[in-house]
Every structure is written in C-alpha cells, then in structure tokens.
Design an enzyme around this catalytic site. Structure first.
Site, PDB file in Angstrom:
ATOM      1  N   ILE A 115      -4.469  -5.906  21.067  1.00 25.26           N
ATOM      2  CA  ILE A 115      -5.277  -6.969  20.474  1.00 25.26           C
ATOM      3  C   ILE A 115      -4.367  -8.170  20.206  1.00 25.26           C
ATOM      4  O   ILE A 115      -3.224  -7.995  19.747  1.00 25.26           O
ATOM      5  CB  ILE A 115      -5.896  -6.480  19.133  1.00 25.26           C
ATOM      6  CG1 ILE A 115      -6.637  -5.140  19.312  1.00 25.26           C
ATOM      7  CG2 ILE A 115      -6.795  -7.554  18.524  1.00 25.26           C
ATOM      8  CD1 ILE A 115      -7.824  -5.148  20.237  1.00 25.26           C
ATOM      9  N   SER A 165      -4.735   3.612  16.336  1.00 28.00           N
ATOM     10  CA  SER A 165      -4.260   2.907  17.543  1.00 28.00           C
ATOM     11  C   SER A 165      -4.381   3.847  18.736  1.00 28.00           C
ATOM     12  O   SER A 165      -4.261   5.073  18.572  1.00 28.00           O
ATOM     13  CB  SER A 165      -2.786   2.512  17.379  1.00 28.00           C
ATOM     14  OG  SER A 165      -2.250   2.098  18.623  1.00 28.00           O
ATOM     15  N   ALA A 219       3.395   8.716  15.744  1.00 24.45           N
ATOM     16  CA  ALA A 219       3.216   9.817  14.786  1.00 24.45           C
ATOM     17  C   ALA A 219       2.366   9.357  13.603  1.00 24.45           C
ATOM     18  O   ALA A 219       1.489  10.091  13.128  1.00 24.45           O
ATOM     19  CB  ALA A 219       4.571  10.317  14.302  1.00 24.45           C
ATOM     20  N   SER A 220       2.602   8.134  13.136  1.00 24.18           N
ATOM     21  CA  SER A 220       1.832   7.644  11.977  1.00 24.18           C
ATOM     22  C   SER A 220       0.356   7.509  12.328  1.00 24.18           C
ATOM     23  O   SER A 220      -0.519   7.848  11.532  1.00 24.18           O
ATOM     24  CB  SER A 220       2.387   6.300  11.484  1.00 24.18           C
ATOM     25  OG  SER A 220       2.076   5.249  12.382  1.00 24.18           O
ATOM     26  N   LYS A 221       0.056   7.023  13.532  1.00 22.49           N
ATOM     27  CA  LYS A 221      -1.344   6.794  13.905  1.00 22.49           C
ATOM     28  C   LYS A 221      -2.031   8.109  14.273  1.00 22.49           C
ATOM     29  O   LYS A 221      -3.221   8.281  13.991  1.00 22.49           O
ATOM     30  CB  LYS A 221      -1.423   5.778  15.057  1.00 22.49           C
ATOM     31  CG  LYS A 221      -0.917   4.379  14.676  1.00 22.49           C
ATOM     32  CD  LYS A 221      -1.746   3.756  13.560  1.00 22.49           C
ATOM     33  CE  LYS A 221      -1.410   2.290  13.328  1.00 22.49           C
ATOM     34  NZ  LYS A 221      -2.231   1.673  12.269  1.00 22.49           N
ATOM     35  N   TYR A 266       5.619   5.058  15.128  1.00 23.55           N
ATOM     36  CA  TYR A 266       4.269   4.460  15.104  1.00 23.55           C
ATOM     37  C   TYR A 266       3.233   5.455  15.652  1.00 23.55           C
ATOM     38  O   TYR A 266       2.163   5.635  15.062  1.00 23.55           O
ATOM     39  CB  TYR A 266       4.301   3.180  15.936  1.00 23.55           C
ATOM     40  CG  TYR A 266       3.041   2.358  15.903  1.00 23.55           C
ATOM     41  CD1 TYR A 266       2.722   1.572  14.789  1.00 23.55           C
ATOM     42  CD2 TYR A 266       2.169   2.331  16.995  1.00 23.55           C
ATOM     43  CE1 TYR A 266       1.567   0.787  14.770  1.00 23.55           C
ATOM     44  CE2 TYR A 266       1.022   1.554  16.984  1.00 23.55           C
ATOM     45  CZ  TYR A 266       0.726   0.786  15.877  1.00 23.55           C
ATOM     46  OH  TYR A 266      -0.423   0.012  15.857  1.00 23.55           O
ATOM     47  N   ASN A 301      -6.310  -0.878   7.043  1.00 18.91           N
ATOM     48  CA  ASN A 301      -5.866  -1.611   8.233  1.00 18.91           C
ATOM     49  C   ASN A 301      -4.379  -1.950   8.183  1.00 18.91           C
ATOM     50  O   ASN A 301      -3.782  -2.233   9.222  1.00 18.91           O
ATOM     51  CB  ASN A 301      -6.706  -2.895   8.353  1.00 18.91           C
ATOM     52  CG  ASN A 301      -6.123  -3.884   9.328  1.00 18.91           C
ATOM     53  OD1 ASN A 301      -6.301  -3.761  10.532  1.00 18.91           O
ATOM     54  ND2 ASN A 301      -5.396  -4.877   8.810  1.00 18.91           N
ATOM     55  N   VAL A 311       0.809  -1.230   0.000  1.00 17.83           N
ATOM     56  CA  VAL A 311       0.000   0.000   0.000  1.00 17.83           C
ATOM     57  C   VAL A 311       0.841   1.278   0.000  1.00 17.83           C
ATOM     58  O   VAL A 311       0.335   2.349  -0.297  1.00 17.83           O
ATOM     59  CB  VAL A 311      -0.997   0.059   1.190  1.00 17.83           C
ATOM     60  CG1 VAL A 311      -2.053  -1.020   1.079  1.00 17.83           C
ATOM     61  CG2 VAL A 311      -0.280   0.021   2.529  1.00 17.83           C
TER      62      VAL A 311
HETATM   63  P1  NDP Z   1      -0.328  -7.956  11.781  1.00 18.13           P
HETATM   64  O1  NDP Z   1       1.120  -7.652  11.856  1.00 18.13           O
HETATM   65  O2  NDP Z   1      -0.840  -9.220  12.376  1.00 18.13           O
HETATM   66  O3  NDP Z   1      -0.815  -7.909  10.237  1.00 18.13           O
HETATM   67  C1  NDP Z   1      -0.538  -6.797   9.471  1.00 18.13           C
HETATM   68  C2  NDP Z   1      -1.055  -6.990   8.068  1.00 18.13           C
HETATM   69  O4  NDP Z   1      -0.728  -5.810   7.314  1.00 18.13           O
HETATM   70  C3  NDP Z   1      -0.405  -8.151   7.349  1.00 18.13           C
HETATM   71  O5  NDP Z   1      -1.356  -8.809   6.544  1.00 18.13           O
HETATM   72  C4  NDP Z   1       0.647  -7.473   6.472  1.00 18.13           C
HETATM   73  O6  NDP Z   1       0.939  -8.141   5.285  1.00 18.13           O
HETATM   74  C5  NDP Z   1      -0.063  -6.200   6.112  1.00 18.13           C
HETATM   75  N1  NDP Z   1       0.867  -5.164   5.660  1.00 18.13           N
HETATM   76  C6  NDP Z   1       1.938  -4.663   6.305  1.00 18.13           C
HETATM   77  N2  NDP Z   1       2.553  -3.748   5.543  1.00 18.13           N
HETATM   78  C7  NDP Z   1       1.862  -3.677   4.381  1.00 18.13           C
HETATM   79  C8  NDP Z   1       2.016  -2.934   3.184  1.00 18.13           C
HETATM   80  N3  NDP Z   1       3.014  -2.044   3.038  1.00 18.13           N
HETATM   81  N4  NDP Z   1       1.126  -3.129   2.190  1.00 18.13           N
HETATM   82  C9  NDP Z   1       0.127  -4.019   2.313  1.00 18.13           C
HETATM   83  N5  NDP Z   1      -0.078  -4.748   3.427  1.00 18.13           N
HETATM   84  C10 NDP Z   1       0.797  -4.586   4.441  1.00 18.13           C
HETATM   85  O7  NDP Z   1      -1.053  -6.682  12.415  1.00 18.13           O
HETATM   86  P2  NDP Z   1      -2.400  -6.566  13.264  1.00 18.13           P
HETATM   87  O8  NDP Z   1      -3.459  -7.388  12.659  1.00 18.13           O
HETATM   88  O9  NDP Z   1      -2.073  -6.717  14.681  1.00 18.13           O
HETATM   89  O10 NDP Z   1      -2.715  -5.004  13.059  1.00 18.13           O
HETATM   90  C11 NDP Z   1      -3.586  -4.521  12.059  1.00 18.13           C
HETATM   91  C12 NDP Z   1      -3.721  -3.024  12.223  1.00 18.13           C
HETATM   92  O11 NDP Z   1      -4.203  -2.718  13.532  1.00 18.13           O
HETATM   93  C13 NDP Z   1      -2.412  -2.254  12.057  1.00 18.13           C
HETATM   94  O12 NDP Z   1      -2.647  -1.036  11.410  1.00 18.13           O
HETATM   95  C14 NDP Z   1      -1.989  -2.006  13.490  1.00 18.13           C
HETATM   96  O13 NDP Z   1      -1.178  -0.871  13.606  1.00 18.13           O
HETATM   97  C15 NDP Z   1      -3.339  -1.798  14.151  1.00 18.13           C
HETATM   98  N6  NDP Z   1      -3.326  -2.025  15.581  1.00 18.13           N
HETATM   99  C16 NDP Z   1      -3.017  -3.252  16.091  1.00 18.13           C
HETATM  100  C17 NDP Z   1      -3.001  -3.449  17.457  1.00 18.13           C
HETATM  101  C18 NDP Z   1      -2.689  -4.763  18.075  1.00 18.13           C
HETATM  102  O14 NDP Z   1      -2.617  -4.815  19.316  1.00 18.13           O
HETATM  103  N7  NDP Z   1      -2.517  -5.842  17.323  1.00 18.13           N
HETATM  104  C19 NDP Z   1      -3.292  -2.347  18.386  1.00 18.13           C
HETATM  105  C20 NDP Z   1      -3.585  -1.097  17.735  1.00 18.13           C
HETATM  106  C21 NDP Z   1      -3.612  -0.962  16.377  1.00 18.13           C
HETATM  107  P3  NDP Z   1       2.300  -8.992   5.095  1.00 18.13           P
HETATM  108  O15 NDP Z   1       2.111 -10.188   5.934  1.00 18.13           O
HETATM  109  O16 NDP Z   1       2.297  -9.285   3.657  1.00 18.13           O
HETATM  110  O17 NDP Z   1       3.424  -8.139   5.548  1.00 18.13           O
END
Ligand code: NDP
Length: 247
Positions: free
Chosen positions: A188, A142, A157-159, A155, A90, A64
């Site tokens: 989570i 987040s 700053a991005s959020k 992180y 996401n 992305v």
């Molecule tokens: P995971 O690390 O489990 O999964 C992240 C997903 O994002 C993967 O499918 C990964 O794909 C994909 N991804 C990463 N970089 C890119 C990119 N440049 N382009 C396309 N896809 C990409 O993360 P979570 O499920 O835990 O988190 C999901 C979202 O929720 C994130 O934005 C995170 O910041 C946010 N969040 C999560 C929290 C938590 O406690 N888990 C808390 C607060 C927010 P690939 O495997 O191919 O790299």
C-alpha cells in the site's frame, strides 16, 4: 452516516493507513480516538480530520507497546468519549534485515509494537467492547504474515502472530457478539513503502495481478465493511486486500 455517534479507536493513526481509517469513520459520523506515538503527528492528524468533520477526532498520543500507558488511556477515553464500539489495531513498524544480522532489539521492538500492542489494546478495551451491541475488533496484519519475506523475519512473525491472536480473540468474544477479524494488506502506498528502492518496487509490482500498489482507502473501506452490521456474522477471518497478490 453509517457509524453515527459510534466510538472508534484507531491505533497508528498519525499518518498513512491509520489516518485514512480514522478519516473514513469520521466521514460516516463516528467519534474517533486517534492513537499514535508522536504527539505532533497525532495532533496534526486529528486536526486535519476535524477541519472537514468538526469535533469528530481526538488525539491521544500513546505508545501501544506500553501496557500500563494503554490501560490508563482506556480509562481516560472511557471518561472523555464513553463506551467504545470499534477497535482498529493498525499501529505497526518494520525493522528489516536478514536474520543473520538482525539485532535482538530489532526483533523485540517489532514484536512489542505489532503484536504485544494489540494484546495491550484488546485487553484494555475488552470490557467496554463487550458492553456494546455488536462491537468489532479489526487487526491490520499483512500478507507478509501469510507468505513470509526474506529480510522480515521479525515483521512476518509479528503479523502471523497477530493473525493467530485474531482467531483466538474471535473465539473468546463471540459469545458476547464481538467480532474480531484481520485484514492482510498487500503493498500500500504510504511512508512505510515509500522507502523501497525502485528496483524492489518494480519486482513487487510484477507479482501483483492488478500491477499497482493499493491505497490507504482500499484498506479503510474494508475496515468499515468489517465494522458494519453487514459483517456481524463474520469473525476470525483474514481478508487479503492485495490486488490478487496472494490468491
Ligand atoms: P506508517 O509507517 O505510514 O504509519 C504507522 C503509524 O503507526 C504511525 O502513525 C506511527 O506513529 C504509528 N506507530 C508506530 N509505532 C507505534 C507505537 N508503538 N504506538 C503507537 N503508534 C505507533 O505505516 P502504514 O500506514 O503503512 O501501515 C499501517 C499498518 O498497516 C501497519 O501495521 C503495517 O504493518 C500494516 N501494513 C502496511 C502495508 C503497506 O504496504 N504500507 C502492507 C501491509 C501491512 P508515529 O509516527 O508516532 O511513529
């Protein structure tokens, strides 16, 4: 079947929260485009969803943060699936470290994925979203974007940026009946938090009134609410789904 035949884009859907969001929409009759970086996990996530909801999920492996690739993808999705109704940003990563030791690349990669990634997708899917009736954009931010965290300046700053972006997009697209909201998850259970050492995990739990981590389903159900007709007068908001951590 609350989302029957709606076209939904979910980024970062290869696992974790994103895959659960995609699964929840598919269970409600939507046709879901799963986007994630690695082709293998993107295809596997879509195949798993199609086992229980045949024909509902299609994999589109794309980074992305790549502006041109996302533009090309939007054209392809328009041709293959039709007009888009719901966009869920996401995809997100962490590259943690104290600011004193943080490398420029750790800053850039996190900002490029978590913030510029959302700019790229909203820009690319904006026209089809505006054409639909009551479309929605939901950005997964987040609680760290609200309260900060040592070792996560990039992180945080991005959020925080994603939250500002959400509000500005909400103002720009309200006249076209497109809502744009953010969800701020707390901690989570996913691959992202599985890496936390036990001592850190316990110190986090001590700060959560619910005294446990949330689940991807907690986030997915909030996304479905924000995308539903019940939420069509809600825009520019940030909903914390964090077991009371930041109240
Ligand atoms: P995971 O690390 O489990 O999964 C992240 C997903 O994002 C993967 O499918 C990964 O794909 C994909 N991804 C990463 N970089 C890119 C990119 N440049 N382009 C396309 N896809 C990409 O993360 P979570 O499920 O835990 O988190 C999901 C979202 O929720 C994130 O934005 C995170 O910041 C946010 N969040 C999560 C929290 C938590 O406690 N888990 C808390 C607060 C927010 P690939 O495997 O191919 O790299």
């Amino acid at each position: 079947m609350k989302f029957k035949d709606k076209i939904v884009i979910v980024t970062g859907a290869g696992r974790g929260i994103g895959q659960e969001i995609a699964r929840a929409f598919a269970a409600e009759g939507a046709r879901v485009a799963l986007i994630s970086r690695s082709e293998a996990s993107c295809l596997a996530a879509a195949a798993e969803i199609n086992e229980s909801h045949p024909g509902s999920a299609t994999a589109f492996p794309v980074d992305v943060s790549d502006h041109d690739a996302v533009q090309t993808l939007a054209k392809r999705i328009g041709e293959e699936l039709g007009a888009v109704n719901i966009l869920v940003n996401n995809a997100g990563i962490t590259r943690d470290g104290l600011l004193m030791r943080m490398r420029e690349n750790d800053w850039d990669t996190v900002l490029d994925t978590n913030l510029k990634g959302a700019f790229n997708t909203v820009k690319a899917f904006m026209r089809p979203l505006m054409k639909g009736e009551n479309s929605s954009i939901i950005n997964i931010a987040s609680v760290i974007g609200l309260i900060g965290n040592a070792g996560q300046t990039n992180y945080s700053a991005s959020k925080a940026g994603l939250i500002g972006f959400t509000k500005a997009v909400a103002r720009e697209l309200a006249a076209r009946s497109v809502t744009c909201n953010a969800i701020a998850p707390g901690f989570i259970t996913t691959d992202m938090t599985d890496q936390l050492p036990e001592a850190v995990r316990q110190s986090v739990i001590d700060k959560i009134p619910f005294a446990r981590f949330g689940t991807p389903a907690d986030i997915a159900q909030t996304v479905l609410f924000l995308a539903s007709p019940a939420a069509q007068y809600i825009t520019g908001q940030v909903i914390a789904v964090d077991g009371g951590m930041t109240m």
